[in-house]
Design a protein around this motif. Sequence first.
Motif: not given
Length: 807
Positions: A56-75
């Motif tokens: 949905d964000l238009g990111l290459n699945i193979q690059d997720l780990a390489k580009r250090k994909f992560r989510i963050s939220s305080v709550t």
Amino acid sequence: MDFQKIKEKRTEWTMKWQVVYFLLFCCLCKAITAQLHYSIAEEEKKGYLVGNIAKDLGLNIQDLAKRKFRISSVTAEHFFNVNLDNGNLYVAARIDRESICEITPICSLSLEAVVENPLHVFHVEVEIQDINDNSPFFSKNTISLEILEVTPPGTHYILGNAMDPDVGMNSLQTYKISENEYFKLNMKTSGDGRKFPELILERPLDREKQSNLEIILTASDGGNPVKTGRAVIKIIVTDFNDNSPMFSKELYQVSLTEGAPVNTLVIHMNATDEDEGVNGHVTFSFSHISKIAEQTFSIDSQTGEIRTREEFDFEVTKAYVMNVEAADGGGLVSHAKVIIQIVDANDNAPDITLTSVSNSIPENSVPGTVVALINIRDVDSGENANVYCHITDSLPFELTSSSSNYYKLLMTSSLDREAMQEYNITIKATDRGSPPLSTTKTIRLLIQDVNDNPPVFDQTKYVVYIPENNPSGSSLFQVQASDPDLNENAKIIFSIVNKNGDDFPVSAYVSINSMTGVLYAQRPFDYEQMREFNVQVMAKDNGSPPLNSTATVKICITDINDNSPKILYPSTGVDDSTVFEIVPQSSNKGDLVAKVVAVDADSGHNAWLSYQFLQPSEPSYFSIGRHTGEIRTLRVFQEKETTKHKVIVLVKDNGTPPRSSTINLNLVVADNFQQDIPKMKNKYQNSDQTNLDIYLVIALALISFLFTLTVMFAFISKCRKSAPSTQYLGHTKTLQLDPNGTLQYFEVSMDIDSGTLNIMRSLNFPQLKDLVNKSEDTLPGGYRWKETLQPDVLSTFRADLPFVICL
């Protein structure tokens, strides 16, 4: 001044740089920020797929780990996680919309997705949709209302609203109540949209019929399925004082046994008031009561218990009447009447009263004599007052009823004071109650003595042994007599009742102490004159008339050795001249040539005589029998031997100390008595002259001995002269053992012509004192005994002299 300018210039440059920095930051943010929206229902399970965030964000699945994909939220970071292999966003934990957003209509969670190389930040919003997972609920499970019973219909009562954390149609929608006849429900909506229930009173309440109500209030939401919540409405109808206290009945009758202990419950008064609270609180009190009843009973104002406050007595008051008042807190009252009947208890023992009583009566009272008049009563009633009485022990008395409640105590048989000096007559009266009570009373009756018993000796016949020669005035014996009577009737006086005869005056020998009964000797007793005599003693009491009894005291005089043996044969004559006995020249060995006969006035062993030579001839030609006194030859005489032999014979008794007598015998051996005796006498006289010195010595000894004998004989003679008994004239006595060892006495006489001894009679030992000077030819029973002596021996006997010999 310069310094101030420099400072203002620096401040201006600082503000310019801050504006530059802010513009650069805004450009950077605009370059790296993008927007992504998801929507999921609450309460989804762990691992639920939210969406493919990388795609949905238009990111290459193979690059997720390489580009250090992560989510963050305080709550919300912990609610989700990303799979770097496929780029999917998953639910990582339970999501409760009500706990996250509470009652907010729209609930969403914001996340930031970050990639590097180059750096980009993407904003992701996940909307949490509500589900009907919560039921409506009330803040209180019980809603309490107090409504006065006189409240008019149409009155509204607002209730607390229910809560539902869900939103929309899943939230609270309606209220309803359970069916009842008094209330209906109305719902009101506030300005902020909250819905409140409201009770409306439709008809009047009556607390006395129904004091409280319970109505179920139900709150429902609009979910599917519908969820509900409940609360209980407790309606308490408060009282109004519209009822008076009421007793169960107007008259109470109760029975109470007398003697009940203090604080005994008599009755529990019960009055009810349909009101409640102060209006229904009933207190009790006495309204009309007598003073004595008020002192006897008390009532508990709170409980209505009537109790005794002191003991009461049926015999004092038989019933109590009182009025009890019941009052509520509102001032309304009612009354009831209480009648307490006292039931008689057997609490009173019979009472015994001695109306008339005799403390003592004579022992010769006749049967039927009235001893006492007794009154018996019992203050109880009915069977408790029915009394019967009796004498507890078996006594010679009885109770007879004379009139109502009166009894006579009578004698039933004769009395004997000596057998029973007094009677403790216990009278027991018992009622017929349950349990029966009894009373005892003891009458102490003393028996007066009358002189109905003569004195009684402890023996009817006494035998007393007194040695002879007792001193005058000595105590002989004490008689004992007793009289079971009392006082003067038992005072005993002793006396001698023998009549003084001519033969034996008792008073001359014995006297008695009239008070002690001691017998005294008036003079010394002589066994040889009197062996025994009887004294008649009388014991007389001092009663009126006096009574008496007698007893016999037999006084036996015992012998003592106070008499020396008396030689009867051969007789020495008045001048105590020498005795000559002729011994035939032709005598053989063992022939009887002479015999010494002696008697002793004593008796028993004191008169048991023995014979012996005191001065036998030398050499010895003769022997003497120890118990017979017979002198016999020891050998045959020769012609040239001495013709005259002088011997001294000693006769000794067996007393303690022994007494004795001696006789000098000249035994002349000759054939012709008539021719030789003068020569013998002359020769004897010449021999006496030649032996004068010897005889003088012997004479002195004999004089001393004779003096002693003279004093004794004088004393004995005086006693004999004073005795009134018959003198034993011409009698001679001796004591010997016969061959079988017994003592026998014979009275004998000598016949000169025939040369025999005639036994006149046999005498027993106690009869020696009865010898009289008269002869009998035969013994009692026809017995006769003779002994022939030598003619020359018999010639020395006196023909008119009877004597006693024992063999």
